[in-house]
Design a protein around this motif. Structure first.
Motif, PDB file in Angstrom:
ATOM      1  N   ASN A 183      -9.429  76.555  50.852  1.00 33.76           N
ATOM      2  CA  ASN A 183     -10.090  75.244  50.916  1.00 33.76           C
ATOM      3  C   ASN A 183      -9.332  74.169  50.138  1.00 33.76           C
ATOM      4  O   ASN A 183      -9.933  73.247  49.573  1.00 33.76           O
ATOM      5  CB  ASN A 183     -11.533  75.341  50.398  1.00 33.76           C
ATOM      6  CG  ASN A 183     -12.411  74.227  50.937  1.00 33.76           C
ATOM      7  OD1 ASN A 183     -12.275  73.824  52.090  1.00 33.76           O
ATOM      8  ND2 ASN A 183     -13.303  73.709  50.109  1.00 33.76           N
ATOM      9  N   ASN A 185      -7.891  74.039  47.291  1.00 36.51           N
ATOM     10  CA  ASN A 185      -8.216  73.918  45.865  1.00 36.51           C
ATOM     11  C   ASN A 185      -9.437  73.032  45.615  1.00 36.51           C
ATOM     12  O   ASN A 185      -9.515  72.317  44.613  1.00 36.51           O
ATOM     13  CB  ASN A 185      -7.014  73.382  45.071  1.00 36.51           C
ATOM     14  CG  ASN A 185      -7.069  73.782  43.604  1.00 36.51           C
ATOM     15  OD1 ASN A 185      -7.757  74.725  43.228  1.00 36.51           O
ATOM     16  ND2 ASN A 185      -6.343  73.062  42.766  1.00 36.51           N
ATOM     17  N   ARG A 186     -10.392  73.081  46.525  1.00 34.29           N
ATOM     18  CA  ARG A 186     -11.674  72.395  46.345  1.00 34.29           C
ATOM     19  C   ARG A 186     -12.796  73.407  46.535  1.00 34.29           C
ATOM     20  O   ARG A 186     -12.649  74.377  47.276  1.00 34.29           O
ATOM     21  CB  ARG A 186     -11.851  71.264  47.371  1.00 34.29           C
ATOM     22  CG  ARG A 186     -10.930  70.092  47.180  1.00 34.29           C
ATOM     23  CD  ARG A 186     -11.235  69.301  45.929  1.00 34.29           C
ATOM     24  NE  ARG A 186     -12.579  68.751  45.916  1.00 34.29           N
ATOM     25  CZ  ARG A 186     -13.077  68.026  44.918  1.00 34.29           C
ATOM     26  NH1 ARG A 186     -12.338  67.785  43.850  1.00 34.29           N
ATOM     27  NH2 ARG A 186     -14.304  67.555  44.969  1.00 34.29           N
ATOM     28  N   PRO A 187     -13.933  73.209  45.875  1.00 34.48           N
ATOM     29  CA  PRO A 187     -15.022  74.187  46.001  1.00 34.48           C
ATOM     30  C   PRO A 187     -15.757  74.061  47.329  1.00 34.48           C
ATOM     31  O   PRO A 187     -15.789  72.983  47.935  1.00 34.48           O
ATOM     32  CB  PRO A 187     -15.950  73.812  44.837  1.00 34.48           C
ATOM     33  CG  PRO A 187     -15.738  72.342  44.662  1.00 34.48           C
ATOM     34  CD  PRO A 187     -14.286  72.100  44.972  1.00 34.48           C
ATOM     35  N   LYS A 188     -16.316  75.172  47.773  1.00 32.32           N
ATOM     36  CA  LYS A 188     -17.227  75.155  48.919  1.00 32.32           C
ATOM     37  C   LYS A 188     -18.637  75.289  48.364  1.00 32.32           C
ATOM     38  O   LYS A 188     -19.052  76.369  47.953  1.00 32.32           O
ATOM     39  CB  LYS A 188     -16.915  76.308  49.874  1.00 32.32           C
ATOM     40  CG  LYS A 188     -15.635  76.130  50.670  1.00 32.32           C
ATOM     41  CD  LYS A 188     -15.447  77.274  51.660  1.00 32.32           C
ATOM     42  CE  LYS A 188     -14.194  77.066  52.514  1.00 32.32           C
ATOM     43  NZ  LYS A 188     -13.982  78.176  53.477  1.00 32.32           N
ATOM     44  N   GLU A 422     -17.551  68.420  40.711  1.00 35.93           N
ATOM     45  CA  GLU A 422     -17.290  69.539  41.619  1.00 35.93           C
ATOM     46  C   GLU A 422     -15.929  70.171  41.320  1.00 35.93           C
ATOM     47  O   GLU A 422     -15.772  71.394  41.405  1.00 35.93           O
ATOM     48  CB  GLU A 422     -17.375  69.075  43.075  1.00 35.93           C
ATOM     49  CG  GLU A 422     -18.796  68.736  43.509  1.00 35.93           C
ATOM     50  CD  GLU A 422     -18.925  68.518  45.010  1.00 35.93           C
ATOM     51  OE1 GLU A 422     -17.931  68.727  45.742  1.00 35.93           O
ATOM     52  OE2 GLU A 422     -20.027  68.138  45.459  1.00 35.93           O
ATOM     53  N   ALA A 423     -14.955  69.350  40.964  1.00 35.34           N
ATOM     54  CA  ALA A 423     -13.654  69.891  40.556  1.00 35.34           C
ATOM     55  C   ALA A 423     -13.793  70.689  39.263  1.00 35.34           C
ATOM     56  O   ALA A 423     -13.149  71.730  39.085  1.00 35.34           O
ATOM     57  CB  ALA A 423     -12.642  68.759  40.383  1.00 35.34           C
ATOM     58  N   HIS A 426     -15.210  74.001  40.126  1.00 37.46           N
ATOM     59  CA  HIS A 426     -14.172  74.796  40.780  1.00 37.46           C
ATOM     60  C   HIS A 426     -13.231  75.411  39.743  1.00 37.46           C
ATOM     61  O   HIS A 426     -12.906  76.608  39.812  1.00 37.46           O
ATOM     62  CB  HIS A 426     -13.388  73.893  41.731  1.00 37.46           C
ATOM     63  CG  HIS A 426     -12.445  74.618  42.642  1.00 37.46           C
ATOM     64  ND1 HIS A 426     -12.859  75.541  43.572  1.00 37.46           N
ATOM     65  CD2 HIS A 426     -11.086  74.557  42.759  1.00 37.46           C
ATOM     66  CE1 HIS A 426     -11.817  76.013  44.235  1.00 37.46           C
ATOM     67  NE2 HIS A 426     -10.730  75.437  43.755  1.00 37.46           N
ATOM     68  N   ARG A 429     -14.944  78.231  37.847  1.00 38.81           N
ATOM     69  CA  ARG A 429     -15.038  79.463  38.640  1.00 38.81           C
ATOM     70  C   ARG A 429     -13.695  80.183  38.680  1.00 38.81           C
ATOM     71  O   ARG A 429     -13.635  81.417  38.648  1.00 38.81           O
ATOM     72  CB  ARG A 429     -15.524  79.132  40.055  1.00 38.81           C
ATOM     73  CG  ARG A 429     -16.988  78.715  40.098  1.00 38.81           C
ATOM     74  CD  ARG A 429     -17.443  78.382  41.509  1.00 38.81           C
ATOM     75  NE  ARG A 429     -18.883  78.122  41.555  1.00 38.81           N
ATOM     76  CZ  ARG A 429     -19.552  77.807  42.654  1.00 38.81           C
ATOM     77  NH1 ARG A 429     -18.907  77.706  43.813  1.00 38.81           N
ATOM     78  NH2 ARG A 429     -20.851  77.594  42.615  1.00 38.81           N
TER      79      ARG A 429
END
Length: 614
Positions: A183, A185-188, A422-423, A426, A429
């Motif tokens: 993705n 390097n972005r979260p889903k 959100e970054a 990410h 995580r």
């Protein structure tokens, strides 16, 4: 020099991958590569060893063929440009972190050389050409140079800057590369997860605002400008629990501590408000700014339903001393309870000035893999306000980043814009996943700002007037994320008003309830672990304690420790030393060294597996 040295590992891997693809699906390759491999196969089939592809090198035959063609100037221009694109990709991996959008309030420093395609022998005419090198970036197949650049910008130069090419372990680098390719390097995140993150941000922001209005002028070492730390910690605990962690030990200094206590550890708001009133504690053993030093221990259920024990270590000073305590507590829990490094997670929260400037940071970090001290990897989070106490970062350290200590242990670093929550999630995580996989430290550089001075009574404009002019106009992370989710249709203005209003009512109710508290109560740190050691009152703490030990048993222990094995040979100096100790024991004499040995021996003989400070 090796004639294949110009082909680095990236080039060689691409050539081998493309050749294997050619063998299976020749028509799927770009014409230039297909033609090149056809020529290679022809030479190999018709000339065999005369083609010059020897087995005396680690390079495969296709790689050797490419090197020979290059040396003879016979590589087609299209293939030569593939190598130039690969060099561009490698530059993004090694230097992309220097050209990110990670600073929320001002432009980053300018670094040279840039990642402009002209620096790699490419031109604007190449932007529309397709290159097979795209697959090295996680793309599904050949793509235009412009598409490759856009993809690389998203992975390496957006709100996250990643440093990992200093890591020597190939498996670790490959894991990181594959992880960030997912993705781009972005979260889903689904809608529920986004609302959950917004709620944690709302708690963090609203709590700080409430303290600012109700306790005007009091120092609180606010988290404002770095509120995304709260959803970050929430997500780190949740993700780690899914990966097998049963207990978390966290250490931090003053900044943001009250926010962490309430919104992560569940300390009631009314307790915090009551402590701001300056009331006495039921336990009359404290003085000073107690609320910034107290620890806490709780068992919580994560959003995924996992039960986790979480501990906030009491803070012995206002900077980095707590890191050593966190590691020691975690190692003791692994050794005595869990027997598994994956079950206990150490988290240390740093300031940008402290992590770059204090010697104890290196002392603790370099123990990461030592057998007697390792804890299975620590997640380090730097709440980076860019000014430490009052100093611009360029005047505060010689290194580019405050996190450059990570290079000592070959640990990955993610620099993250704290405004892009959100970054931040990410990156957190990633930290949980990497630590669980490799048992190594990970560093998250949370790049934000500090809305007020070092404490709320200081005036930061005295030393940083330009920066604080920008900060005064800057929206907080909740407002930024709220606007984003409203544009995405995930929350409405009515939903936001309800969220903010209900939390404000909760704070008001707890503020009123805090007035009813006569004395503040102490939350015991790791109460279960200390249950056999009751807190003694002042009038009994100094009462005489019988520390005597049976003399006959003491002599037996002394003789046993001072007698060398008869079936072993020792150097004369050691033998004389032990002989002299036996004579001392025989004459009822002791020196300090033997006395200390006997302290340990008597404790161990009574089943106490603890060392005593001399």
């Amino acid at each position: 020099m090796d004639k294949f040295s110009f082909l680095n590992a990236v080039h060689a891997q691409l050539i081998d991958d493309l050749y294997q693809q050619y063998l299976k699906y020749p028509d799927s390759l770009e014409p230039s590569w297909k033609s090149f491999f056809q020529g290679f196969d022809f030479a190999l089939e018709n000339y065999g060893e005369e083609a010059g592809y020897s087995g005396g090198t680690q390079a495969s035959a296709p790689v050797q063929a490419t090197a020979q063609a290059a040396a003879q100037g016979q590589i087609p221009e299209e293939i030569e440009k593939e190598f130039k694109v690969l060099n561009l990709i490698e530059a993004y991996r090694t230097r992309g972190h220097l050209f990110t959008n990670t600073n929320p309030v001002r432009e980053r420093r300018h670094f040279e050389p840039t990642l402009a395609i002209e620096n790699f022998g490419l031109s604007k005419q190449d932007l529309t050409k397709k290159f097979s090198s795209a697959k090295e970036t996680g793309m599904s197949g050949p793509a235009t140079l412009q598409e490759i650049i856009d993809h690389l910008q998203q992975i390496y130069c957006s709100s996250i800057g990643l440093e990992y090419m200093h890591i020597g372990n190939v498996e670790e680098r490959q894991f990181i590369r594959e992880w960030i390719h997912v993705n781009s390097n972005r979260p889903k995140l689904n809608a529920d997860e986004k609302v959950e993150i917004l709620e944690k941000l709302n708690q963090a922001v609203a709590f700080e605002n409430y303290l600012h209005t109700k306790f005007v002028g009091q120092k609180r070492f606010s988290l404002e400008g770095g509120e995304s730390l709260i959803p970050a910690l929430d997500q780190l605990i949740t993700r780690s629990s899914e990966l097998g962690v049963d207990e978390v030990v966290l250490g931090m200094a003053h900044r943001g501590r009250l926010n962490v206590l309430t919104n992560i550890f569940g300390k009631s708001y009314k307790q915090i408000f009551s402590e701001f009133e300056g009331k006495e504690f039921e336990e009359d053993v404290f003085s000073g700014d107690v609320k910034y030093h107290l620890g806490s221990s709780k068992k919580i259920k994560t959003a995924k339903g996992e039960e986790v024990a979480i501990n906030l270590t009491p803070n012995p000073s206002h900077l980095e001393t707590v890191a050593a305590l966190v590691e020691g507590i975690c190692r003791a829990k692994v050794d005595n309870i869990y027997k598994d490094f994956g079950k206990v997670l150490p988290i240390v929260i740093h300031g940008d000035g402290a992590i770059a400037g204090q010697g104890i940071v290196y002392e603790v970090a370099q123990m990461m893999t030592l057998e007697g001290y390792r804890t299975g990897g620590t997640v380090h989070i730097v709440v980076n306000n860019q000014v430490s106490f009052t100093t611009n970062y360029q005047d505060a350290r010689s290194s580019v980043y405050s996190t450059d200590i990570a290079k000592v242990t070959e640990s990955p670093v993610m620099h993250v814009n704290a405004d892009d929550v959100e970054a931040v999630v990410h990156a957190i995580r990633f930290a949980a996943d990497f630590r669980a996989k490799f048992g190594k430290d990970v560093y998250i550089d949370l790049l934000g700002y500090r809305k007020y001075g070092h404490n709320e009574g200081d005036e930061p404009r005295f030393t940083q007037p330009n920066l604080y002019k920008l900060i005064s106009k800057h929206p907080n992370p909740r407002e930024i994320y709220k606007d984003q989710l409203m544009k995405e249709g995930i929350v409405s203005s009515e939903k936001m008003k309800e969220m903010e209003s209900s939390f404000k009512k909760l704070l008001d109710a707890d503020f009123d309830a805090s007035k009813e508290i006569e004395k503040n109560a102490l939350d015991l740190f790791m109460e279960e672990a200390w249950k056999d050691f009751p807190l003694a009152a002042r009038d009994t703490a100094l009462n005489p304690v019988d520390t005597s030990f049976d003399l006959t048993k003491l002599k037996e222990l002394a003789i046993k420790m001072s007698t060398l094995p008869a079936d072993k040979n020792f150097i004369k100096k050691v033998s004389r030393l032990f002989e002299n100790r036996l004579k001392m024991i025989e004459n009822n004499q002791l020196d300090w060294a033997l006395g200390e040995w006997l302290v340990y021996a008597t404790l161990l003989s009574e089943g106490q597996n603890r060392s005593e400070e001399r």
